[in-house]
Design a protein around this motif. Structure first.
Motif, PDB file in Angstrom:
ATOM      1  N   LEU A 128       0.836  -1.319  -0.014  1.00 17.15           N
ATOM      2  CA  LEU A 128      -0.111  -0.110   0.060  1.00 17.15           C
ATOM      3  C   LEU A 128       0.857   1.230   0.135  1.00 17.15           C
ATOM      4  O   LEU A 128       0.548   2.295  -0.595  1.00 17.15           O
ATOM      5  CB  LEU A 128      -0.977  -0.037   1.322  1.00 17.15           C
ATOM      6  N   ALA A 129       1.796   1.344   1.019  1.00 20.48           N
ATOM      7  CA  ALA A 129       2.564   2.371   1.059  1.00 20.48           C
ATOM      8  C   ALA A 129       4.294   2.099   1.378  1.00 20.48           C
ATOM      9  O   ALA A 129       4.338   1.053   2.313  1.00 20.48           O
ATOM     10  CB  ALA A 129       2.152   3.411   1.960  1.00 20.48           C
ATOM     11  N   ARG A 130       5.150   2.887   1.029  1.00 20.18           N
ATOM     12  CA  ARG A 130       6.636   2.736   1.489  1.00 20.18           C
ATOM     13  C   ARG A 130       7.267   3.926   1.886  1.00 20.18           C
ATOM     14  O   ARG A 130       6.847   4.954   1.319  1.00 20.18           O
ATOM     15  CB  ARG A 130       7.034   1.796   0.305  1.00 20.18           C
ATOM     16  N   SER A 131       7.920   3.737   2.844  1.00 13.26           N
ATOM     17  CA  SER A 131       9.045   5.061   3.181  1.00 13.26           C
ATOM     18  C   SER A 131      10.042   4.385   4.162  1.00 13.26           C
ATOM     19  O   SER A 131       9.997   3.280   4.551  1.00 13.26           O
ATOM     20  CB  SER A 131       8.044   6.158   4.126  1.00 13.26           C
ATOM     21  N   GLY A 132      10.960   5.516   4.342  1.00 15.24           N
ATOM     22  CA  GLY A 132      12.155   5.056   5.057  1.00 15.24           C
ATOM     23  C   GLY A 132      11.371   5.442   6.590  1.00 15.24           C
ATOM     24  O   GLY A 132      10.429   5.990   6.915  1.00 15.24           O
ATOM     25  N   LEU A 133      12.225   5.490   7.659  1.00 21.18           N
ATOM     26  CA  LEU A 133      11.927   5.883   9.038  1.00 21.18           C
ATOM     27  C   LEU A 133      12.855   7.083   9.338  1.00 21.18           C
ATOM     28  O   LEU A 133      13.876   7.473   8.531  1.00 21.18           O
ATOM     29  CB  LEU A 133      12.387   5.102  10.024  1.00 21.18           C
ATOM     30  N   VAL A 134      12.562   7.963  10.329  1.00 21.11           N
ATOM     31  CA  VAL A 134      13.139   9.127  10.661  1.00 21.11           C
ATOM     32  C   VAL A 134      13.460   9.031  12.063  1.00 21.11           C
ATOM     33  O   VAL A 134      12.893   8.709  12.947  1.00 21.11           O
ATOM     34  CB  VAL A 134      12.351  10.478  10.338  1.00 21.11           C
ATOM     35  N   LEU A 135      14.940   9.402  12.443  1.00 22.86           N
ATOM     36  CA  LEU A 135      15.278   9.286  13.807  1.00 22.86           C
ATOM     37  C   LEU A 135      15.148  10.563  14.364  1.00 22.86           C
ATOM     38  O   LEU A 135      15.479  11.847  13.817  1.00 22.86           O
ATOM     39  CB  LEU A 135      16.774   8.814  13.655  1.00 22.86           C
ATOM     40  N   VAL A 230      17.194  10.596   7.978  1.00 21.87           N
ATOM     41  CA  VAL A 230      15.808   9.607   7.573  1.00 21.87           C
ATOM     42  C   VAL A 230      16.729   8.436   6.851  1.00 21.87           C
ATOM     43  O   VAL A 230      18.073   8.486   6.326  1.00 21.87           O
ATOM     44  CB  VAL A 230      15.136  10.328   6.455  1.00 21.87           C
ATOM     45  N   SER A 231      16.211   7.168   6.788  1.00 28.10           N
ATOM     46  CA  SER A 231      16.649   5.923   6.285  1.00 28.10           C
ATOM     47  C   SER A 231      16.492   5.749   5.088  1.00 28.10           C
ATOM     48  O   SER A 231      16.962   4.788   4.393  1.00 28.10           O
ATOM     49  CB  SER A 231      16.382   4.728   7.102  1.00 28.10           C
ATOM     50  N   ALA A 232      15.693   6.581   4.342  1.00 31.95           N
ATOM     51  CA  ALA A 232      15.083   6.642   2.869  1.00 31.95           C
ATOM     52  C   ALA A 232      16.629   6.616   2.107  1.00 31.95           C
ATOM     53  O   ALA A 232      17.544   7.258   2.644  1.00 31.95           O
ATOM     54  CB  ALA A 232      14.352   7.492   2.407  1.00 31.95           C
ATOM     55  N   PRO A 233      16.598   6.073   0.831  1.00 36.72           N
ATOM     56  CA  PRO A 233      17.868   6.231  -0.030  1.00 36.72           C
ATOM     57  C   PRO A 233      18.269   8.009  -0.342  1.00 36.72           C
ATOM     58  O   PRO A 233      19.049   8.361  -0.932  1.00 36.72           O
ATOM     59  CB  PRO A 233      17.717   5.387  -1.230  1.00 36.72           C
ATOM     60  N   LYS A 234      16.909   8.712  -0.559  1.00 38.00           N
ATOM     61  CA  LYS A 234      17.092  10.200  -0.792  1.00 38.00           C
ATOM     62  C   LYS A 234      16.289  11.061   0.105  1.00 38.00           C
ATOM     63  O   LYS A 234      15.356  10.409   0.679  1.00 38.00           O
ATOM     64  CB  LYS A 234      16.708  10.554  -2.230  1.00 38.00           C
ATOM     65  N   ARG A 235      16.534  12.481   0.373  1.00 36.95           N
ATOM     66  CA  ARG A 235      15.722  13.124   1.230  1.00 36.95           C
ATOM     67  C   ARG A 235      14.420  13.182   0.629  1.00 36.95           C
ATOM     68  O   ARG A 235      14.010  12.984  -0.336  1.00 36.95           O
ATOM     69  CB  ARG A 235      16.271  14.386   1.164  1.00 36.95           C
ATOM     70  N   LEU A 236      13.405  13.326   1.964  1.00 39.86           N
ATOM     71  CA  LEU A 236      12.014  13.367   1.499  1.00 39.86           C
ATOM     72  C   LEU A 236      11.496  14.711   1.164  1.00 39.86           C
ATOM     73  O   LEU A 236      11.836  15.620   1.956  1.00 39.86           O
ATOM     74  CB  LEU A 236      11.360  12.648   2.659  1.00 39.86           C
ATOM     75  N   VAL A 242      16.407  17.508   6.234  1.00 39.89           N
ATOM     76  CA  VAL A 242      16.730  16.518   7.020  1.00 39.89           C
ATOM     77  C   VAL A 242      17.776  15.645   6.323  1.00 39.89           C
ATOM     78  O   VAL A 242      17.256  15.042   5.352  1.00 39.89           O
ATOM     79  CB  VAL A 242      15.660  15.659   7.779  1.00 39.89           C
ATOM     80  N   PRO A 243      18.858  15.136   6.515  1.00 43.46           N
ATOM     81  CA  PRO A 243      19.820  14.424   5.668  1.00 43.46           C
ATOM     82  C   PRO A 243      19.361  13.005   5.941  1.00 43.46           C
ATOM     83  O   PRO A 243      18.813  12.675   6.485  1.00 43.46           O
ATOM     84  CB  PRO A 243      20.999  14.751   6.140  1.00 43.46           C
ATOM     85  N   THR A 244      19.958  12.333   4.767  1.00 42.08           N
ATOM     86  CA  THR A 244      19.954  10.625   4.880  1.00 42.08           C
ATOM     87  C   THR A 244      20.840  10.113   5.769  1.00 42.08           C
ATOM     88  O   THR A 244      22.181  10.797   5.562  1.00 42.08           O
ATOM     89  CB  THR A 244      19.798   9.990   3.521  1.00 42.08           C
ATOM     90  N   PHE A 245      20.751   8.878   6.131  1.00 45.52           N
ATOM     91  CA  PHE A 245      21.988   8.389   6.822  1.00 45.52           C
ATOM     92  C   PHE A 245      23.048   8.070   5.816  1.00 45.52           C
ATOM     93  O   PHE A 245      24.268   8.243   6.332  1.00 45.52           O
ATOM     94  CB  PHE A 245      21.521   7.015   7.488  1.00 45.52           C
ATOM     95  N   ALA A 255      17.240   1.901   4.806  1.00 46.54           N
ATOM     96  CA  ALA A 255      16.149   1.064   5.073  1.00 46.54           C
ATOM     97  C   ALA A 255      15.015   1.546   4.555  1.00 46.54           C
ATOM     98  O   ALA A 255      14.634   2.700   4.756  1.00 46.54           O
ATOM     99  CB  ALA A 255      16.315   0.444   6.178  1.00 46.54           C
ATOM    100  N   ILE A 256      14.001   0.860   4.116  1.00 46.71           N
ATOM    101  CA  ILE A 256      12.707   1.117   3.535  1.00 46.71           C
ATOM    102  C   ILE A 256      11.659   0.096   4.073  1.00 46.71           C
ATOM    103  O   ILE A 256      11.925  -1.091   3.717  1.00 46.71           O
ATOM    104  CB  ILE A 256      12.634   1.016   1.730  1.00 46.71           C
ATOM    105  N   GLY A 257      10.825   0.465   4.570  1.00 48.16           N
ATOM    106  CA  GLY A 257       9.739  -0.365   5.077  1.00 48.16           C
ATOM    107  C   GLY A 257       8.422  -0.180   4.344  1.00 48.16           C
ATOM    108  O   GLY A 257       8.102   0.883   3.756  1.00 48.16           O
ATOM    109  N   TRP A 258       7.431  -1.302   4.274  1.00 50.35           N
ATOM    110  CA  TRP A 258       6.109  -0.827   3.639  1.00 50.35           C
ATOM    111  C   TRP A 258       5.130  -1.469   4.202  1.00 50.35           C
ATOM    112  O   TRP A 258       5.192  -2.204   5.299  1.00 50.35           O
ATOM    113  CB  TRP A 258       6.333  -1.274   2.108  1.00 50.35           C
TER     114      TRP A 258
END
Length: 331
Positions: A128-135, A230-236, A242-245, A255-258
């Motif tokens: 349904l949806a996918r995104s990384g996490l944010v610390l 954020v754990s996404a491959p590019k900034r949201l 907010v930079p990526t790891f 990492a990406i979760g869905w």
């Protein structure tokens, strides 16, 4: 074989063939009539969490396509076991489904021995949806960026904890991975969903959390939480500052979760197909895709159930390796 036996055998074969033919003929007609009553969407998280918000958006679009109400029911707790028990104890006719993160299959079984087989008892219908996490962290922390945060945690070994929206999920595993790659000693505090965990992070009871963007975003914007990476491959697009790891030098934390829709594996194939096709149509609606973007989510990929299942197995193997590498013991 005597004459009577031959007659009985011929009659039996005729009945079997007739039954199979009738079943094949009835299947398309049955599929056209499905669903015949409201469809329950069980959400393995509390109201207000990312899975809950996504489930309600998709349900809103599915109702007119399926011609039946979509009833969203929150069933948090037990690392998804409560929702799973409801799903598997309900009739396996396609009128009860579950909306949950991929962790329900690929991560949670490593930390909890469930009574169900995640690769046999349920099947993924759609992503349904996918995104990384944010610390995120409490604004009272002295660290203003990730490097300063890691230095602060390292200077206070064993004194800094991080929350997760549930033990055994990506939110939990990310913290263990950060401990490993940065040489930290953060302790873990598990919750039953993002909302109660975020309350404690904002209250200063637990200083850090790896969270879904959708639930943290309002508090980040209001200044109640500080976002570190954020754990996404590019900034949201919703958190451009907010930079990526990865860009900060920690590609291991990408990492990406869905969030997916799952059904009992023995739900009739015709029902599974109709649900899947309707869901994919909803996910193509521009308005829904824009609403997901506003939550920091991308619409799910149009993968087949077989492709999703293969991805879950691969993710499960990866998570198992991570847990073994840190000598994780179930809490």
């Amino acid at each position: 074989m005597n004459a009577l036996s031959r007659i009985r055998c011929a009659v039996r074969n005729t009945l079997l063939l007739t039954g199979a033919t009738l079943a094949m003929a009835a299947s398309p007609a049955w599929a056209q009539g499905f669903p015949t009553k409201p469809v329950r969407l069980l959400v393995s998280a509390p109201a207000g969490g990312t899975s809950d918000m996504v489930a309600r958006m998709v349900a809103e679009g599915l109702a007119p396509l399926l011609g039946q109400p979509m009833v969203v029911e929150n069933k948090p707790g037990g690392l998804g076991a409560i929702a799973m028990q409801d799903l598997l104890s309900s009739p396996h006719d396609g009128h009860t489904l579950i909306v949950a993160p991929n962790a329900l299959v690929s991560e949670v079984p490593h930390t909890l021995k469930p009574k169900y087989d995640p690769f046999k008892d349920i099947t993924p219908l759609a992503e349904l949806a996918r995104s990384g996490l944010v610390l995120v962290g409490n604004p009272s922390l002295p660290a203003r960026n990730l490097i300063e945060l890691m230095a602060h945690v390292k200077a206070n070994p064993g004194k800094i904890s991080y929350a997760s929206y549930s033990a055994g999920t990506m939110s939990h595993v990310m913290g263990m991975q950060m401990n490993k790659v940065a040489g930290l000693e953060m302790s873990h505090v598990g919750y039953k969903g993002s909302p109660p965990a975020l309350v404690d992070v904002m209250g200063g009871h637990v200083p850090l959390m790896f969270d879904g963007v959708a639930t943290s975003l309002p508090m980040i914007r209001s200044g109640k939480l500080r976002a570190y990476a954020v754990s996404a491959p590019k900034r949201l697009s919703v958190l451009p500052e907010v930079p990526t790891f990865t860009e900060l030098g920690f590609p291991q934390l990408e990492a990406i979760g869905w969030i997916g829709m799952f059904a009992a594996s023995d739900v009739p194939a015709a029902a599974q197909q109709k649900l899947r096709e309707a869901t994919l149509k909803v996910l193509q609606q521009p308005q829904l895709r824009e609403r997901l973007k506003e939550l920091g989510q991308d619409a799910g990929q149009p993968l087949t159930s077989e492709q999703l299942a293969a991805g879950l197995r691969k993710d499960s193997e990866r998570v198992g390796e991570v847990l073994r590498s840190v000598n994780y013991q179930p809490e």
